[in-house]
Design a protein around this motif. Structure first.
Motif, PDB file in Angstrom:
ATOM      1  N   LYS A 240     -41.893  25.199  -7.203  1.00 35.19           N
ATOM      2  CA  LYS A 240     -41.144  25.186  -8.457  1.00 35.19           C
ATOM      3  C   LYS A 240     -39.683  24.801  -8.183  1.00 35.19           C
ATOM      4  CE  LYS A 240     -40.252  27.985 -12.510  1.00 35.19           C
ATOM      5  NZ  LYS A 240     -40.169  29.333 -13.045  1.00 35.19           N
ATOM      6  N   TYR A 241     -39.147  25.402  -7.140  1.00 39.30           N
ATOM      7  CA  TYR A 241     -37.772  25.094  -6.729  1.00 39.30           C
ATOM      8  C   TYR A 241     -37.779  24.655  -5.268  1.00 39.30           C
ATOM      9  CZ  TYR A 241     -36.449  27.667 -10.920  1.00 39.30           C
ATOM     10  OH  TYR A 241     -36.329  28.089 -12.206  1.00 39.30           O
ATOM     11  N   SER A 339     -38.523  21.578 -10.074  1.00 46.64           N
ATOM     12  CA  SER A 339     -39.178  21.399 -11.382  1.00 46.64           C
ATOM     13  C   SER A 339     -38.185  20.937 -12.445  1.00 46.64           C
ATOM     14  CB  SER A 339     -39.838  22.706 -11.810  1.00 46.64           C
ATOM     15  OG  SER A 339     -38.891  23.745 -11.773  1.00 46.64           O
TER      16      SER A 339
END
Ligand code: SF4
Ligand code: FES
Length: 385
Positions: A240-241, A339
């Motif tokens: 996500k990161y 993301s």
């Protein structure tokens, strides 16, 4: 050569020095993060220069030295270099394949004060491991090496780089680490730099396999609390990161190549127009404070949106500059692993597609080859593989 020391209040000292003593290596792993153009033996720094570099590192405040490569024990002077670390009070970590001449030098390294060993294991099943590493009979050598490390009482970390060729073995890596007496295991999903970038389609696992590997690690962490520490590096393309690559550009790490070029991270040379300084021309302190390569992406001033106004910008420092260049064509772009990057969905789609395709053969790491990356990116999705 100027011996400039950075202003301690303005610029923190580097914590770690990655000393790439040589690019020579008996293994040929397709996930190697070394550059495609490997330094040749004839250009390697000599013993005295490495000793001077280590002395400067200690003066600068470096605490850890990772003696790496390639295979660092391929150097005839590995014992002298390790001894210099010990004399300077630098914590030395030998990052080794454990094959070739590594075992023959291990006792001498221990005698001069080596602090820690990080041993790579390519797989659990010997045939699979030796296919990945590109070297027959490597597995028994690694096990004999690990046994001697623990006999000597040296702390042992196993490093397993995970990809679609061995992701089914994550449970086995954990059992192996326990069996070999390791204190730590790194379950490190492949980061796609250097040779790993060229081999991305051959290495990319699918999301279900990645999720399963994470569940296995989390369960084992509980089960083996107090016995084995398991570090997990999740694959960027499914994250996500992004991670704070190298701890943030020019913030924690200096990477010295076999020829003495000093990089903020191991893949920095892939970024065009960065000016790197050499230890032959500048002191390490001068390079840390003033080298154009180190100052280019240090801090947050260089950031564009969405990083510029993101509240995570001083946590992950915008992710990886080298990955931003490779995937977005701009080293100052937000790492597409994030993301919040406009390219993130395309990058994830590429990963899903590659993981679903029949894997191509490995392109093995080798010195003197003329490999050109032919890898799809969000900017050239139509390019043939
Ligand atoms: Fe990190 Fe930039 Fe993504 Fe924010 S936008 S999480 S700073 S990479
Ligand atoms: Fe260069 Fe991540 S590998 S910044």
């Amino acid at each position: 050569m100027n011996a400039i020391t950075p202003n301690a209040t303005a610029l923190p000292a580097p914590v770690g020095l990655l000393a790439e003593l040589t690019h020579r290596c008996p293994l040929r792993c397709p996930y190697c993060s070394n550059p495609l153009e490997l330094d040749r033996r004839s250009g390697e720094l000599d013993t005295a220069t490495w000793q001077r570099v280590l002395t400067e590192a200690a003066g600068l405040g470096v605490l850890h030295v990772h003696l790496s490569g390639g295979e660092p024990t391929a150097r005839n002077d590995i014992v002298e270099i390790t001894q210099t670390c010990a004399k300077l009070g630098l914590y030395s970590n030998l990052i080794t394949s454990g094959v070739g001449g590594a075992l023959a030098k291990l006792d001498a390294l221990y005698d001069v004060g080596l602090d820690h060993v990080q041993l790579s294991v390519q797989g659990v099943d010997a045939a699979n491991a030796e296919k990945i590493g590109g070297l027959k009979n490597a597995q028994p050598q690694k096990f004999a090496f690990a046994e001697r490390v623990t006999q000597l009482g040296l702390p042992l970390t196993l490093n397993s780089v995970i990809h679609r060729g061995n992701i089914h073995e994550v449970e086995g890596f954990i059992d192996l680490a326990v069996k070999l007496g390791a204190k730590r295991l790194e379950v490190a999903h492949t980061q796609y730099y250097g040779w790993a970038y060229v081999n991305r389609a051959a290495l990319m696992p699918n999301k279900a396999e990645v999720d399963r590997s994470i569940r296995i690690v989390e369960a084992a962490r509980e089960r083996l609390k107090g016995q084995l520490v398991i570090d997990l590096v999740v694959p960027d393309y499914y994250a996500k990161y992004p991670k704070a690559c190298a701890g943030g550009w020019g913030r924690k790490l200096m990477n010295v190549t076999p020829q003495g070029k000093v990089l903020p991270c191991h893949a920095a040379e892939t970024i065009p127009n960065l000016e790197f300084w050499y230890v032959s021309d500048h002191s390490l302190g001068d390079i840390w404070a003033n080298s154009p390569a180190f100052t280019a992406y240090r801090g947050t001033d260089w950031m564009k949106e969405p990083c510029r106004s993101c509240d995570r910008r001083e946590k992950d420092w915008g992710g990886c500059r080298c990955q931003a260049l490779a995937l977005a064509g701009d080293a100052a772009a937000t790492d597409p692993a994030c993301s919040l990057s406009p390219l993130h969905a395309k990058v994830r789609d590429l990963a899903v597609e590659e993981a679903a395709e029949t894997p191509p053969d490995y392109v093995y790491r080798t010195i003197g080859s003329n490999v050109q990356p032919n890898v799809r990116t969000p900017l050239n999705e139509e390019a043939p593989l």
